[in-house]
Write an enzyme that holds these catalytic residues in place. Structure first.
Site, PDB file in Angstrom:
ATOM      1  N   ARG A 118       3.682 -58.301  22.171  1.00 32.22           N
ATOM      2  CA  ARG A 118       3.186 -57.198  23.018  1.00 32.22           C
ATOM      3  C   ARG A 118       4.238 -56.121  23.261  1.00 32.22           C
ATOM      4  O   ARG A 118       4.179 -55.378  24.226  1.00 32.22           O
ATOM      5  CB  ARG A 118       2.656 -57.706  24.364  1.00 32.22           C
ATOM      6  CG  ARG A 118       1.481 -58.658  24.248  1.00 32.22           C
ATOM      7  CD  ARG A 118       0.705 -58.724  25.547  1.00 32.22           C
ATOM      8  NE  ARG A 118      -0.378 -59.669  25.428  1.00 32.22           N
ATOM      9  CZ  ARG A 118      -0.275 -60.948  25.779  1.00 32.22           C
ATOM     10  NH1 ARG A 118       0.855 -61.399  26.277  1.00 32.22           N
ATOM     11  NH2 ARG A 118      -1.303 -61.743  25.645  1.00 32.22           N
ATOM     12  N   LYS A 140       5.231 -41.619  17.691  1.00 31.09           N
ATOM     13  CA  LYS A 140       4.037 -41.934  16.894  1.00 31.09           C
ATOM     14  C   LYS A 140       4.381 -43.037  15.897  1.00 31.09           C
ATOM     15  O   LYS A 140       5.387 -42.940  15.179  1.00 31.09           O
ATOM     16  CB  LYS A 140       3.553 -40.702  16.137  1.00 31.09           C
ATOM     17  CG  LYS A 140       2.786 -39.720  16.999  1.00 31.09           C
ATOM     18  CD  LYS A 140       2.147 -38.636  16.157  1.00 31.09           C
ATOM     19  CE  LYS A 140       1.395 -37.637  17.022  1.00 31.09           C
ATOM     20  NZ  LYS A 140       0.865 -36.512  16.230  1.00 31.09           N
ATOM     21  N   GLU A 182       9.887 -28.708   7.355  1.00 31.60           N
ATOM     22  CA  GLU A 182       9.635 -29.006   8.778  1.00 31.60           C
ATOM     23  C   GLU A 182      10.648 -28.287   9.663  1.00 31.60           C
ATOM     24  O   GLU A 182      10.355 -27.927  10.795  1.00 31.60           O
ATOM     25  CB  GLU A 182       9.685 -30.515   9.035  1.00 31.60           C
ATOM     26  CG  GLU A 182       8.584 -31.323   8.359  1.00 31.60           C
ATOM     27  CD  GLU A 182       7.225 -31.281   9.084  1.00 31.60           C
ATOM     28  OE1 GLU A 182       7.132 -30.688  10.172  1.00 31.60           O
ATOM     29  OE2 GLU A 182       6.265 -31.840   8.535  1.00 31.60           O
ATOM     30  N   LYS A 224      11.407 -30.641  19.575  1.00 26.51           N
ATOM     31  CA  LYS A 224      10.423 -31.732  19.550  1.00 26.51           C
ATOM     32  C   LYS A 224      10.444 -32.482  20.877  1.00 26.51           C
ATOM     33  O   LYS A 224       9.388 -32.830  21.425  1.00 26.51           O
ATOM     34  CB  LYS A 224      10.665 -32.687  18.376  1.00 26.51           C
ATOM     35  CG  LYS A 224       9.624 -33.809  18.368  1.00 26.51           C
ATOM     36  CD  LYS A 224       9.050 -34.167  17.052  1.00 26.51           C
ATOM     37  CE  LYS A 224       7.830 -35.065  17.250  1.00 26.51           C
ATOM     38  NZ  LYS A 224       7.380 -35.736  16.055  1.00 26.51           N
ATOM     39  N   GLU A 234      -0.542 -35.916  22.737  1.00 27.62           N
ATOM     40  CA  GLU A 234      -1.235 -34.867  21.988  1.00 27.62           C
ATOM     41  C   GLU A 234      -2.604 -34.524  22.569  1.00 27.62           C
ATOM     42  O   GLU A 234      -3.609 -34.457  21.860  1.00 27.62           O
ATOM     43  CB  GLU A 234      -1.344 -35.231  20.494  1.00 27.62           C
ATOM     44  CG  GLU A 234      -1.536 -34.000  19.627  1.00 27.62           C
ATOM     45  CD  GLU A 234      -1.351 -34.242  18.140  1.00 27.62           C
ATOM     46  OE1 GLU A 234      -0.432 -34.982  17.764  1.00 27.62           O
ATOM     47  OE2 GLU A 234      -2.135 -33.676  17.375  1.00 27.62           O
ATOM     48  N   ARG A 238       1.190 -30.504  22.055  1.00 29.55           N
ATOM     49  CA  ARG A 238       1.861 -31.211  20.942  1.00 29.55           C
ATOM     50  C   ARG A 238       1.268 -30.805  19.597  1.00 29.55           C
ATOM     51  O   ARG A 238       1.927 -30.900  18.559  1.00 29.55           O
ATOM     52  CB  ARG A 238       1.796 -32.726  21.159  1.00 29.55           C
ATOM     53  CG  ARG A 238       2.587 -33.504  20.111  1.00 29.55           C
ATOM     54  CD  ARG A 238       2.823 -34.952  20.492  1.00 29.55           C
ATOM     55  NE  ARG A 238       3.516 -35.659  19.416  1.00 29.55           N
ATOM     56  CZ  ARG A 238       4.157 -36.809  19.550  1.00 29.55           C
ATOM     57  NH1 ARG A 238       4.201 -37.400  20.727  1.00 29.55           N
ATOM     58  NH2 ARG A 238       4.747 -37.388  18.524  1.00 29.55           N
ATOM     59  N   ASN A 242       1.789 -29.308  14.404  1.00 29.55           N
ATOM     60  CA  ASN A 242       1.003 -29.419  13.176  1.00 29.55           C
ATOM     61  C   ASN A 242       0.851 -28.083  12.460  1.00 29.55           C
ATOM     62  O   ASN A 242      -0.017 -27.933  11.592  1.00 29.55           O
ATOM     63  CB  ASN A 242      -0.386 -29.994  13.491  1.00 29.55           C
ATOM     64  CG  ASN A 242      -0.285 -31.408  14.015  1.00 29.55           C
ATOM     65  OD1 ASN A 242       0.569 -32.172  13.577  1.00 29.55           O
ATOM     66  ND2 ASN A 242      -1.127 -31.740  14.974  1.00 29.55           N
ATOM     67  N   HIS A 245      -0.055 -27.892   8.812  1.00 27.20           N
ATOM     68  CA  HIS A 245      -0.460 -29.245   8.418  1.00 27.20           C
ATOM     69  C   HIS A 245      -1.958 -29.373   8.129  1.00 27.20           C
ATOM     70  O   HIS A 245      -2.367 -30.352   7.516  1.00 27.20           O
ATOM     71  CB  HIS A 245      -0.071 -30.264   9.499  1.00 27.20           C
ATOM     72  CG  HIS A 245       1.411 -30.575   9.516  1.00 27.20           C
ATOM     73  ND1 HIS A 245       2.372 -29.613   9.713  1.00 27.20           N
ATOM     74  CD2 HIS A 245       2.087 -31.747   9.353  1.00 27.20           C
ATOM     75  CE1 HIS A 245       3.583 -30.184   9.684  1.00 27.20           C
ATOM     76  NE2 HIS A 245       3.435 -31.471   9.466  1.00 27.20           N
ATOM     77  N   HIS A 249      -2.183 -31.364   4.962  1.00 22.12           N
ATOM     78  CA  HIS A 249      -2.718 -32.728   4.817  1.00 22.12           C
ATOM     79  C   HIS A 249      -3.803 -32.777   3.741  1.00 22.12           C
ATOM     80  O   HIS A 249      -3.900 -33.741   2.978  1.00 22.12           O
ATOM     81  CB  HIS A 249      -3.301 -33.221   6.151  1.00 22.12           C
ATOM     82  CG  HIS A 249      -2.246 -33.666   7.120  1.00 22.12           C
ATOM     83  ND1 HIS A 249      -2.382 -33.558   8.485  1.00 22.12           N
ATOM     84  CD2 HIS A 249      -1.031 -34.233   6.917  1.00 22.12           C
ATOM     85  CE1 HIS A 249      -1.292 -34.027   9.072  1.00 22.12           C
ATOM     86  NE2 HIS A 249      -0.457 -34.439   8.145  1.00 22.12           N
ATOM     87  N   HIS A 262       5.240 -34.461   1.292  1.00 23.89           N
ATOM     88  CA  HIS A 262       4.702 -33.953   2.555  1.00 23.89           C
ATOM     89  C   HIS A 262       5.203 -32.534   2.858  1.00 23.89           C
ATOM     90  O   HIS A 262       4.422 -31.618   3.126  1.00 23.89           O
ATOM     91  CB  HIS A 262       5.080 -34.904   3.695  1.00 23.89           C
ATOM     92  CG  HIS A 262       4.617 -34.445   5.039  1.00 23.89           C
ATOM     93  ND1 HIS A 262       3.285 -34.426   5.398  1.00 23.89           N
ATOM     94  CD2 HIS A 262       5.299 -33.966   6.112  1.00 23.89           C
ATOM     95  CE1 HIS A 262       3.174 -33.963   6.642  1.00 23.89           C
ATOM     96  NE2 HIS A 262       4.381 -33.676   7.095  1.00 23.89           N
TER      97      HIS A 262
HETATM   98  N1  GLY Z   1       4.494 -35.112  13.598  1.00 26.41           N
HETATM   99  C1  GLY Z   1       3.835 -34.484  14.678  1.00 26.41           C
HETATM  100  C2  GLY Z   1       4.022 -35.190  15.973  1.00 26.41           C
HETATM  101  O1  GLY Z   1       4.858 -36.046  16.121  1.00 26.41           O
HETATM  102  O2  GLY Z   1       3.277 -34.931  16.879  1.00 26.41           O
END
Ligand code: GLY
Length: 365
Positions: A118, A140, A182, A224, A234, A238, A242, A245, A249, A262
């Site tokens: 957990r 993430k 990026e 960031k 997000e 946030r 993107n 992106h 994507h 990427h």
């Molecule tokens: N890669 C975008 C984020 O971490 O929100």
């Protein structure tokens, strides 16, 4: 060394950026800790031993698992392999999983840390430019399912990020340059001054100059950290991360077989977003051209044809509609108002989407 603090209440942590950094410094003084280092077949043999030695210097008992390099390892079968290794190494609730590698390893080991017993502590040791400025920061984590990318995951913050710039010296050129996309993104979405500094430092960026890198990587991590502290899950702002992106994507999905990276897809996606931004947000044309110009000078693709193949618009439009960030199959874009300032959640008329695609379809000019 530079330190950036990510302010998330009791889940706050520091990102250290520099050369020859310690790993596990945030755990110093705790007795009897165990660490499982998760890496891949490329990075583990290069940096795994040193990472374990650094952890041992902080008093941790270590073991290591290298999964095969490549996105194919980011699935539930390898998750089970990590759980097996964690059990074999005797990890307990106070133990730590260390993600040593790029985005794939960070996502996989991060989700293992979020779920094993957990949740055990996670340290991110990113070894690619992309993972230093993006995926290792912000919590993430994810694995892929046969049905799609990143469909299972968790927001799970590390206790420490150690971005050792020395590891970038072994990064293949194409992968390094892909990460620069990026970095450019942060200038466009948040900091016109960073963008200007990058324009002036193209040679230093391409030669991986230590001072230039420390400056830009730290600034990207600061941005960031600021964005994530405002909107960890997000729900809103946030999404600005993107930029480029939405098409990026879709290109990655459609061109997967040709090995498009990427950052390369995001680079083309940013040029596309720039076109849309001129029409929709009054983004000055000279700033649009400066973005494409900088990407090109860095050796990044600025048109779809630069990626080596031209997918049909209908396919890309379909892939954008299927993105998990869409609502009601209408793709949402982050659009630039001026350098350093963007709007997010923008729906764009279909005709304009196609028109802008025709502009960038031609490739480098
Ligand atoms: N890669 C975008 C984020 O971490 O929100």
């Amino acid at each position: 060394m530079r330190t950036v603090h990510v302010n998330l209440g009791d889940r706050s942590y520091d990102i250290h950026i520099g050369h020859d950094l310690p790993v596990g410094a945030s755990l110093a003084g705790e007795e009897g800790l165990r660490a499982l280092v998760v890496s891949d077949g490329n990075v583990g043999p290069l940096h795994g031993e040193r990472c374990e030695t650094l952890l041992q210097a902080q008093g941790l008992t270590t073991s290591r698992l290298d999964v095969p390099a490549g996105e194919a390892s980011k699935d539930m079968a390898f998750m089970q392999r990590i759980y097996d290794a964690a059990l074999e190494a005797g990890l307990d609730r106070l133990s730590v999983i260390v993600a040593l590698g790029g985005g794939m390893v960070g996502d996989l080991a991060g989700f293992a840390a979020a779920t094993f017993l957990r949740g055990v502590r996670l340290i991110q040791v990113p070894t690619t430019l992309l993972s230093m400025v993006d995926s290792s920061v912000g919590g993430k984590t994810a694995v892929n399912l046969p049905q799609g990318k990143n469909l299972v995951g968790a927001f799970y913050q590390p206790v420490e990020v150690a971005a050792d710039l020395a590891t970038l010296s072994t990064l293949p050129e194409r992968e390094y340059v892909s990460g620069l996309a990026e970095v450019v993104k942060y200038g466009v979405i948040w900091d016109a001054e960073l963008f200007r500094r990058m324009e002036e430092s193209v040679d230093g960026l391409l030669s991986r100059d230590a001072t230039v890198l420390e400056d830009v990587v730290a600034r990207c991590c600061e941005i960031k950290a600021e964005v994530v502290a405002m909107d960890e899950r997000e729900a809103g702002v946030r999404a600005v991360l993107n930029y480029g992106h939405t098409l990026g994507h879709a290109l990655e999905k459609e061109l997967a077989y040709s090995g498009c990276l990427h950052g390369e897809a995001v680079s083309v996606g940013m040029v596309y977003a720039g076109e849309l931004s001129v029409k929709e947000k009054g983004f000055p044309e000279d700033e649009r051209d400066r973005v494409a110009g900088l990407l090109k000078r860095l050796g990044l693709p600025v048109g779809v044809r630069d990626l080596g193949t031209t997918p049909a618009w209908e396919k890309l439009r379909g892939a954008m509609a299927a993105d998990k960030k869409t609502r009601g199959r209408i793709p949402r874009f982050v659009l630039a108002e001026r350098l350093g300032s963007v709007a997010f959640g923008c729906a764009v008329d279909d005709d304009l989407l196609k028109e802008a695609f025709a502009v960038i379809g031609a490739g480098a000019s």
